[in-house]
Design a protein around this motif. Structure first.
Motif, PDB file in Angstrom:
ATOM      1  N   CYS A  57       0.812  -1.221   0.000  1.00  0.00           N
ATOM      2  CA  CYS A  57       0.000   0.000   0.000  1.00  0.00           C
ATOM      3  C   CYS A  57       0.843   1.268   0.000  1.00  0.00           C
ATOM      4  CB  CYS A  57      -0.961   0.011   1.183  1.00  0.00           C
ATOM      5  SG  CYS A  57      -0.188  -0.144   2.790  1.00  0.00           S
ATOM      6  N   PHE A  58       2.141   1.140  -0.246  1.00  0.00           N
ATOM      7  CA  PHE A  58       3.022   2.309  -0.226  1.00  0.00           C
ATOM      8  C   PHE A  58       3.641   2.566  -1.602  1.00  0.00           C
ATOM      9  CE2 PHE A  58       3.145   0.647   4.174  1.00  0.00           C
ATOM     10  CZ  PHE A  58       2.584   1.743   4.815  1.00  0.00           C
ATOM     11  N   ASN A  59       4.229   3.758  -1.736  1.00  0.00           N
ATOM     12  CA  ASN A  59       4.866   4.134  -2.997  1.00  0.00           C
ATOM     13  C   ASN A  59       6.373   3.922  -2.983  1.00  0.00           C
ATOM     14  OD1 ASN A  59       2.333   4.991  -3.776  1.00  0.00           O
ATOM     15  ND2 ASN A  59       2.725   7.134  -3.299  1.00  0.00           N
ATOM     16  N   TYR A  60       6.969   3.962  -1.770  1.00  0.00           N
ATOM     17  CA  TYR A  60       8.421   3.854  -1.632  1.00  0.00           C
ATOM     18  C   TYR A  60       8.765   3.020  -0.398  1.00  0.00           C
ATOM     19  CZ  TYR A  60       9.113   7.499  -5.155  1.00  0.00           C
ATOM     20  OH  TYR A  60       9.120   8.217  -6.333  1.00  0.00           O
ATOM     21  N   ASN A  66       8.559   3.565   7.681  1.00  0.00           N
ATOM     22  CA  ASN A  66       8.059   4.599   8.593  1.00  0.00           C
ATOM     23  C   ASN A  66       6.623   4.359   9.067  1.00  0.00           C
ATOM     24  OD1 ASN A  66      10.485   5.974   8.379  1.00  0.00           O
ATOM     25  ND2 ASN A  66       9.759   7.365   6.781  1.00  0.00           N
ATOM     26  N   ASN A  67       5.966   3.322   8.538  1.00  0.00           N
ATOM     27  CA  ASN A  67       4.572   3.053   8.907  1.00  0.00           C
ATOM     28  C   ASN A  67       4.371   1.592   9.312  1.00  0.00           C
ATOM     29  OD1 ASN A  67       2.899   5.652   8.050  1.00  0.00           O
ATOM     30  ND2 ASN A  67       4.430   5.296   6.459  1.00  0.00           N
ATOM     31  N   PRO A  68       4.999   1.162  10.393  1.00  0.00           N
ATOM     32  CA  PRO A  68       4.917  -0.257  10.791  1.00  0.00           C
ATOM     33  C   PRO A  68       3.508  -0.712  11.149  1.00  0.00           C
ATOM     34  CG  PRO A  68       5.921   1.077  12.532  1.00  0.00           C
ATOM     35  CD  PRO A  68       5.830   1.948  11.322  1.00  0.00           C
ATOM     36  N   MET A  70       0.954  -0.305   9.487  1.00  0.00           N
ATOM     37  CA  MET A  70       0.261  -0.696   8.260  1.00  0.00           C
ATOM     38  C   MET A  70       0.774  -2.032   7.718  1.00  0.00           C
ATOM     39  SD  MET A  70      -1.883   1.770   7.522  1.00  0.00           S
ATOM     40  CE  MET A  70      -2.143   1.704   5.749  1.00  0.00           C
ATOM     41  N   LYS A  71       1.592  -2.711   8.478  1.00  0.00           N
ATOM     42  CA  LYS A  71       2.273  -3.914   7.987  1.00  0.00           C
ATOM     43  C   LYS A  71       1.304  -4.990   7.498  1.00  0.00           C
ATOM     44  CE  LYS A  71       5.807  -7.293   9.255  1.00  0.00           C
ATOM     45  NZ  LYS A  71       6.760  -7.741  10.327  1.00  0.00           N
ATOM     46  N   GLU A  72       0.229  -5.204   8.236  1.00  0.00           N
ATOM     47  CA  GLU A  72      -0.695  -6.286   7.881  1.00  0.00           C
ATOM     48  C   GLU A  72      -1.411  -6.015   6.564  1.00  0.00           C
ATOM     49  OE1 GLU A  72      -4.531  -8.730   9.717  1.00  0.00           O
ATOM     50  OE2 GLU A  72      -3.385  -7.337  10.973  1.00  0.00           O
ATOM     51  N   ILE A  73      -1.992  -4.820   6.426  1.00  0.00           N
ATOM     52  CA  ILE A  73      -2.710  -4.519   5.178  1.00  0.00           C
ATOM     53  C   ILE A  73      -1.734  -4.370   4.021  1.00  0.00           C
ATOM     54  CG2 ILE A  73      -2.729  -1.981   5.476  1.00  0.00           C
ATOM     55  CD1 ILE A  73      -5.626  -2.159   4.304  1.00  0.00           C
ATOM     56  N   ASP A  74      -0.537  -3.905   4.307  1.00  0.00           N
ATOM     57  CA  ASP A  74       0.497  -3.805   3.282  1.00  0.00           C
ATOM     58  C   ASP A  74       0.798  -5.194   2.714  1.00  0.00           C
ATOM     59  OD1 ASP A  74       2.627  -2.405   1.801  1.00  0.00           O
ATOM     60  OD2 ASP A  74       3.992  -3.484   3.126  1.00  0.00           O
ATOM     61  N   HIS A  75       0.896  -6.185   3.578  1.00  0.00           N
ATOM     62  CA  HIS A  75       1.192  -7.551   3.145  1.00  0.00           C
ATOM     63  C   HIS A  75       0.026  -8.131   2.338  1.00  0.00           C
ATOM     64  CE1 HIS A  75       3.106 -11.433   3.121  1.00  0.00           C
ATOM     65  NE2 HIS A  75       2.068 -11.999   3.720  1.00  0.00           N
ATOM     66  N   ILE A  76      -1.204  -7.848   2.755  1.00  0.00           N
ATOM     67  CA  ILE A  76      -2.381  -8.334   2.032  1.00  0.00           C
ATOM     68  C   ILE A  76      -2.426  -7.757   0.623  1.00  0.00           C
ATOM     69  CG2 ILE A  76      -4.905  -8.221   1.931  1.00  0.00           C
ATOM     70  CD1 ILE A  76      -4.877  -8.322   5.012  1.00  0.00           C
ATOM     71  N   PHE A  77      -2.203  -6.459   0.504  1.00  0.00           N
ATOM     72  CA  PHE A  77      -2.218  -5.803  -0.805  1.00  0.00           C
ATOM     73  C   PHE A  77      -1.102  -6.350  -1.696  1.00  0.00           C
ATOM     74  CE2 PHE A  77      -4.516  -1.504   0.132  1.00  0.00           C
ATOM     75  CZ  PHE A  77      -5.644  -2.217   0.488  1.00  0.00           C
ATOM     76  N   TYR A  78       0.065  -6.560  -1.112  1.00  0.00           N
ATOM     77  CA  TYR A  78       1.200  -7.072  -1.892  1.00  0.00           C
ATOM     78  C   TYR A  78       0.887  -8.458  -2.457  1.00  0.00           C
ATOM     79  CZ  TYR A  78       5.824  -8.934  -2.992  1.00  0.00           C
ATOM     80  OH  TYR A  78       6.896  -9.519  -3.628  1.00  0.00           O
ATOM     81  N   LYS A  79       0.351  -9.347  -1.633  1.00  0.00           N
ATOM     82  CA  LYS A  79       0.027 -10.701  -2.089  1.00  0.00           C
ATOM     83  C   LYS A  79      -1.025 -10.668  -3.199  1.00  0.00           C
ATOM     84  CE  LYS A  79      -1.124 -13.066   1.532  1.00  0.00           C
ATOM     85  NZ  LYS A  79      -1.459 -14.267   2.357  1.00  0.00           N
ATOM     86  N   GLU A  80      -1.990  -9.775  -3.084  1.00  0.00           N
ATOM     87  CA  GLU A  80      -3.034  -9.657  -4.105  1.00  0.00           C
ATOM     88  C   GLU A  80      -2.445  -9.206  -5.439  1.00  0.00           C
ATOM     89  OE1 GLU A  80      -6.113 -10.739  -5.194  1.00  0.00           O
ATOM     90  OE2 GLU A  80      -7.035  -9.848  -3.418  1.00  0.00           O
TER      91      GLU A  80
END
Length: 312
Positions: A57-60, A66-68, A70-80
């Protein structure tokens, strides 16, 4: 957020279905990954302006660090995103404006059918170009004998752009001989008597004057792809003092500026003092000529045209 989901199903549009090649740019909230890559059956040319295409869910990467929380949703979005790309059986040609962004992208999507091409941005010299420094200062009402340091950003409050490092520099260099100018939206930025906040400049002609009037353009960003503001400054002949990171390393060298590790403030103070003492100078007209020859919009268009012809 760089979401992989969207209410739009552009793969159903006639213009998309009839196209020979699909050209993608920045797509968060526009492309629905699960359906788009499943239904598109033709080559894709995808220009990445950051890493949002492949990250969660991030651009860089620095935003991820800097946004730990958000780790869970970041991982979900990445897998998708990765799952959708793995289902795609046609070529995807990634165009990276900087070598750095190309290397980073390969870390997130290390599999076929992706191929990578390096095509830097180009600028139209008819729209932004070299102007004599004193002419620019006269039009802007700026003193001719000052050392002007310029910062340009869409939003100075973007933490990744590190405007706080400019504030650190201001503390060390506040005197009558130095003028700091900040261009960009600063709705919640604290007033600073040593910085001339000019707000958002919508006129490219006026922005051209600010670039031309400056002694140096300041680029403290922690990470950036291949910033147009750096190109614009160099097209105007103004050298750049930049953090030694991201795509800035592709374009800045000893003939047009400085790459400073961690945007080290004492090192930059020394550069400014040497400039004030007359010990250091750049040929602004030569900077403009060199960069105009290497990064024209026509060269960029030619590279894309060559790429498209290969696929047809």
């Amino acid at each position: 957020l760089g979401t992989p989901y969207s209410d739009y199903k552009i793969e159903d549009l006639c213009v998309v279905q009839e196209a020979d090649i699909i050209s993608l740019n920045w797509i968060p909230s526009f492309i629905n990954y699960p359906t788009f890559f499943k239904n598109i059956k033709k080559p894709i040319v995808w220009t990445i302006h950051d890493l949002s295409a492949f990250m969660g869910c991030f651009n860089y990467p620095i935003e991820q660090i800097n946004n730990p929380k958000m780790k869970e949703i970041d991982h979900i979005f990445y897998k998708e995103k990765i799952a959708a790309l793995k289902e795609y059986n046609y070529p995807i040609h990634i165009v990276a404006p900087s070598k750095w962004i190309m290397e980073e992208a390969q870390k997130y999507v290390p599999f076929a059918p992706l191929s990578y091409h390096h095509i830097p941005y180009g600028i139209d010299s008819k729209k932004i170009n070299y102007i004599d420094t004193y002419e620019a200062r006269e039009k802007l009402g700026l003193p001719k004998d000052a050392c002007i340091l310029l910062f340009v950003c869409e939003n100075v409050e973007n933490k990744r752009k590190r405007f706080d490092r400019v504030l650190d520099l201001v503390e060390k260099l506040s005197n009558d001989k130095i003028i700091f100018i900040a261009v960009g939206n600063q709705m919640n930025a604290k007033p600073n008597e040593h910085i001339n906040f000019v707000g958002k400049v919508n006129s490219l002609e006026k922005l051209n004057l600010y670039y031309a009037a400056a002694n140096y353009f300041l680029m403290p960003s922690e990470e950036d792809n291949f910033p147009n503001v750096v190109l614009e400054s160099l097209f105007c002949g103004t050298p750049v003092i930049s953090n030694n990171a991201g795509g800035m390393k592709d374009i800045i060298n000893e003939s047009n500026g400085f790459l400073i590790d961690d945007f080290n403030i004492p090192e930059i103070v020394n550069i400014i003092q040497r400039t004030l003492n007359g010990e250091l100078s750049f040929d602004k007209k030569q900077i403009s000529e060199n960069i105009t020859n290497s990064y024209s919009v026509f060269r960029m268009a030619s590279e894309y045209l060559k790429l498209y012809k290969e696929f047809l």
